[in-house]
Design a protein around this motif. Structure first.
Motif, PDB file in Angstrom:
ATOM      1  N   VAL A 119      87.700  65.219  15.522  1.00 52.26           N
ATOM      2  CA  VAL A 119      87.038  66.791  15.805  1.00 52.26           C
ATOM      3  C   VAL A 119      87.664  67.661  14.505  1.00 52.26           C
ATOM      4  O   VAL A 119      88.823  67.569  14.582  1.00 52.26           O
ATOM      5  N   PRO A 120      86.787  68.589  13.812  1.00 50.21           N
ATOM      6  CA  PRO A 120      87.452  69.355  13.276  1.00 50.21           C
ATOM      7  C   PRO A 120      88.344  70.489  13.450  1.00 50.21           C
ATOM      8  O   PRO A 120      88.146  70.831  14.780  1.00 50.21           O
ATOM      9  N   GLU A 121      89.398  70.430  12.948  1.00 56.65           N
ATOM     10  CA  GLU A 121      90.303  71.488  13.234  1.00 56.65           C
ATOM     11  C   GLU A 121      89.796  72.668  13.735  1.00 56.65           C
ATOM     12  O   GLU A 121      88.727  73.408  13.075  1.00 56.65           O
ATOM     13  N   GLY A 122      89.980  73.368  14.888  1.00 59.92           N
ATOM     14  CA  GLY A 122      89.758  74.856  15.394  1.00 59.92           C
ATOM     15  C   GLY A 122      88.330  74.618  16.184  1.00 59.92           C
ATOM     16  O   GLY A 122      87.966  75.454  16.771  1.00 59.92           O
ATOM     17  N   VAL A 123      88.010  73.377  16.627  1.00 55.34           N
ATOM     18  CA  VAL A 123      86.971  73.287  17.461  1.00 55.34           C
ATOM     19  C   VAL A 123      87.403  72.832  18.725  1.00 55.34           C
ATOM     20  O   VAL A 123      88.314  71.923  18.925  1.00 55.34           O
ATOM     21  N   ASP A 124      86.943  73.486  19.632  1.00 52.14           N
ATOM     22  CA  ASP A 124      87.547  73.186  21.217  1.00 52.14           C
ATOM     23  C   ASP A 124      86.385  72.668  21.826  1.00 52.14           C
ATOM     24  O   ASP A 124      85.333  73.230  22.141  1.00 52.14           O
ATOM     25  N   VAL A 125      86.618  71.351  22.195  1.00 56.02           N
ATOM     26  CA  VAL A 125      85.567  70.568  22.634  1.00 56.02           C
ATOM     27  C   VAL A 125      85.159  71.182  24.324  1.00 56.02           C
ATOM     28  O   VAL A 125      84.145  70.731  24.717  1.00 56.02           O
ATOM     29  N   THR A 126      86.073  71.834  24.658  1.00 57.95           N
ATOM     30  CA  THR A 126      85.799  72.320  26.086  1.00 57.95           C
ATOM     31  C   THR A 126      84.981  73.253  26.137  1.00 57.95           C
ATOM     32  O   THR A 126      84.614  73.744  27.418  1.00 57.95           O
ATOM     33  N   GLN A 127      84.538  74.064  24.890  1.00 65.21           N
ATOM     34  CA  GLN A 127      83.464  75.012  25.040  1.00 65.21           C
ATOM     35  C   GLN A 127      82.043  74.445  24.867  1.00 65.21           C
ATOM     36  O   GLN A 127      80.961  75.444  24.993  1.00 65.21           O
ATOM     37  N   TYR A 128      81.963  73.076  24.887  1.00 64.61           N
ATOM     38  CA  TYR A 128      80.780  72.530  24.838  1.00 64.61           C
ATOM     39  C   TYR A 128      80.382  71.583  26.153  1.00 64.61           C
ATOM     40  O   TYR A 128      81.663  71.204  26.626  1.00 64.61           O
ATOM     41  N   THR A 129      79.487  70.947  26.124  1.00 66.20           N
ATOM     42  CA  THR A 129      79.005  70.202  27.526  1.00 66.20           C
ATOM     43  C   THR A 129      78.408  68.815  27.070  1.00 66.20           C
ATOM     44  O   THR A 129      78.607  67.918  27.817  1.00 66.20           O
ATOM     45  N   THR A 130      77.983  68.778  25.623  1.00 69.48           N
ATOM     46  CA  THR A 130      76.950  67.600  25.540  1.00 69.48           C
ATOM     47  C   THR A 130      77.360  67.232  23.992  1.00 69.48           C
ATOM     48  O   THR A 130      77.368  67.874  23.192  1.00 69.48           O
ATOM     49  N   VAL A 131      77.345  65.765  23.867  1.00 71.05           N
ATOM     50  CA  VAL A 131      77.122  65.070  22.505  1.00 71.05           C
ATOM     51  C   VAL A 131      75.919  64.941  22.156  1.00 71.05           C
ATOM     52  O   VAL A 131      75.042  64.283  23.083  1.00 71.05           O
ATOM     53  N   VAL A 132      75.244  65.066  20.893  1.00 68.36           N
ATOM     54  CA  VAL A 132      74.011  64.802  20.488  1.00 68.36           C
ATOM     55  C   VAL A 132      74.225  64.095  19.242  1.00 68.36           C
ATOM     56  O   VAL A 132      74.796  64.403  18.322  1.00 68.36           O
ATOM     57  N   ILE A 133      73.466  62.998  19.136  1.00 67.48           N
ATOM     58  CA  ILE A 133      73.081  62.162  17.977  1.00 67.48           C
ATOM     59  C   ILE A 133      71.872  62.595  17.339  1.00 67.48           C
ATOM     60  O   ILE A 133      70.794  62.474  18.202  1.00 67.48           O
ATOM     61  N   TRP A 134      71.824  62.958  16.040  1.00 64.11           N
ATOM     62  CA  TRP A 134      70.525  63.540  15.749  1.00 64.11           C
ATOM     63  C   TRP A 134      70.328  62.814  14.219  1.00 64.11           C
ATOM     64  O   TRP A 134      71.305  62.651  13.311  1.00 64.11           O
ATOM     65  N   CYS A 135      69.161  62.363  13.836  1.00 63.72           N
ATOM     66  CA  CYS A 135      68.718  62.097  12.564  1.00 63.72           C
ATOM     67  C   CYS A 135      68.488  63.284  11.544  1.00 63.72           C
ATOM     68  O   CYS A 135      67.395  63.978  11.946  1.00 63.72           O
ATOM     69  N   GLU A 136      69.072  63.617  10.902  1.00 63.24           N
ATOM     70  CA  GLU A 136      69.197  64.788  10.054  1.00 63.24           C
ATOM     71  C   GLU A 136      67.711  64.770   9.025  1.00 63.24           C
ATOM     72  O   GLU A 136      67.111  65.602   8.900  1.00 63.24           O
ATOM     73  N   ALA A 137      67.586  63.374   8.597  1.00 61.58           N
ATOM     74  CA  ALA A 137      66.720  63.189   7.409  1.00 61.58           C
ATOM     75  C   ALA A 137      65.163  63.319   7.919  1.00 61.58           C
ATOM     76  O   ALA A 137      64.275  63.860   7.311  1.00 61.58           O
ATOM     77  N   PHE A 138      64.953  63.015   9.323  1.00 59.10           N
ATOM     78  CA  PHE A 138      63.587  63.084   9.856  1.00 59.10           C
ATOM     79  C   PHE A 138      63.534  63.916  10.995  1.00 59.10           C
ATOM     80  O   PHE A 138      62.593  64.170  11.803  1.00 59.10           O
ATOM     81  N   SER A 139      64.535  64.831  11.145  1.00 58.98           N
ATOM     82  CA  SER A 139      64.694  65.708  12.327  1.00 58.98           C
ATOM     83  C   SER A 139      64.117  65.227  13.496  1.00 58.98           C
ATOM     84  O   SER A 139      63.194  65.548  14.484  1.00 58.98           O
ATOM     85  N   GLU A 140      64.900  63.870  13.977  1.00 57.20           N
ATOM     86  CA  GLU A 140      64.659  63.165  14.923  1.00 57.20           C
ATOM     87  C   GLU A 140      65.886  63.110  16.082  1.00 57.20           C
ATOM     88  O   GLU A 140      66.981  62.929  15.766  1.00 57.20           O
ATOM     89  N   PHE A 141      65.604  63.150  17.295  1.00 57.43           N
ATOM     90  CA  PHE A 141      66.228  63.245  18.296  1.00 57.43           C
ATOM     91  C   PHE A 141      66.797  61.459  18.694  1.00 57.43           C
ATOM     92  O   PHE A 141      65.776  60.723  18.546  1.00 57.43           O
ATOM     93  N   ILE A 142      67.911  61.220  18.713  1.00 55.83           N
ATOM     94  CA  ILE A 142      68.433  59.944  18.819  1.00 55.83           C
ATOM     95  C   ILE A 142      68.982  59.700  20.309  1.00 55.83           C
ATOM     96  O   ILE A 142      68.231  58.985  20.917  1.00 55.83           O
ATOM     97  N   THR A 143      69.819  60.247  20.577  1.00 57.18           N
ATOM     98  CA  THR A 143      70.662  60.296  22.032  1.00 57.18           C
ATOM     99  C   THR A 143      71.246  61.571  22.242  1.00 57.18           C
ATOM    100  O   THR A 143      71.670  62.343  21.497  1.00 57.18           O
ATOM    101  N   ALA A 144      71.697  61.539  23.776  1.00 59.28           N
ATOM    102  CA  ALA A 144      72.657  62.490  24.028  1.00 59.28           C
ATOM    103  C   ALA A 144      73.295  62.291  25.071  1.00 59.28           C
ATOM    104  O   ALA A 144      72.903  61.185  26.028  1.00 59.28           O
ATOM    105  N   GLY A 145      74.529  62.640  25.555  1.00 58.94           N
ATOM    106  CA  GLY A 145      75.165  62.541  26.739  1.00 58.94           C
ATOM    107  C   GLY A 145      76.047  63.649  27.051  1.00 58.94           C
ATOM    108  O   GLY A 145      76.717  64.252  26.309  1.00 58.94           O
ATOM    109  N   GLN A 146      75.822  63.828  28.518  1.00 63.16           N
ATOM    110  CA  GLN A 146      76.605  65.379  28.884  1.00 63.16           C
ATOM    111  C   GLN A 146      77.764  64.837  29.462  1.00 63.16           C
ATOM    112  O   GLN A 146      78.113  64.085  30.340  1.00 63.16           O
ATOM    113  N   TYR A 147      78.853  65.347  28.740  1.00 62.65           N
ATOM    114  CA  TYR A 147      80.460  65.321  29.166  1.00 62.65           C
ATOM    115  C   TYR A 147      81.021  65.923  30.211  1.00 62.65           C
ATOM    116  O   TYR A 147      82.126  65.755  30.671  1.00 62.65           O
ATOM    117  N   ARG A 148      80.402  67.148  30.423  1.00 62.45           N
ATOM    118  CA  ARG A 148      80.983  68.236  31.307  1.00 62.45           C
ATOM    119  C   ARG A 148      79.818  68.759  31.607  1.00 62.45           C
ATOM    120  O   ARG A 148      78.784  69.422  31.177  1.00 62.45           O
TER     121      ARG A 148
END
Length: 148
Positions: A119-148
């Motif tokens: 996790v990059p320095e200065g990022v507070d994971v508690t300020q977010y709720t969901t992880v998203v994996i995204w294909c940047e090259a084709f602007s395609e959603f791959i998957t997501a998971g809500q952790y909070r």
């Protein structure tokens, strides 16, 4: 016409298989388990999200701690995957794209059978709720998971 079709099919297969052929080996199970030990949050990735299909999917477990995110599972292979954090659950590109400017980029996903990202320095994971994996090259959603 057949030559054009053959070139198009060959190009499409190359785009699909190149990331598989050039991907580094993922971390072994012991590393994934060790890195996920101090997770604050856990989420499950499933293939049954609205934006997932037979070419774009993820499954497994995402563990989120203050300094790293660990994915223990499998992802459909593809090019230019990125892991983002967002403040609300999304399950399709039409939900992610409006939030992308506010999303926190964590890093590149280069393996398809387990990932450990810092996790990059200065990022507070508690300020977010969901992880998203995204294909940047084709602007395609791959998957997501809500952790909070």
């Amino acid at each position: 016409m057949t030559h054009v079709l053959a070139v198009a099919v060959g190009f499409a297969l190359g785009v699909y298989f190149l990331p598989i052929l050039t991907a580094p080996a993922g971390p072994d199970r012991a590393v994934l388990e060790r890195e996920a030990q101090d997770a604050l949050f856990v989420a499950e990735l499933t293939r049954d999200l609205r934006g997932s299909d037979f070419l774009h999917w993820g499954e497994g477990r995402i563990s989120v701690s203050t300094d790293r995110i660990v994915h223990d599972g499998k992802l459909a292979p593809g090019p230019d995957y990125k892991l983002y954090l967002v403040k609300q659950f999304v399950e399709h590109e039409d939900e992610f794209l409006p939030l992308k400017a506010e999303a926190q980029l964590i890093g590149d996903v280069k393996t398809f059978n387990g990932v450990v990202l810092s996790v990059p320095e200065g990022v507070d994971v508690t300020q977010y709720t969901t992880v998203v994996i995204w294909c940047e090259a084709f602007s395609e959603f791959i998957t997501a998971g809500q952790y909070r």
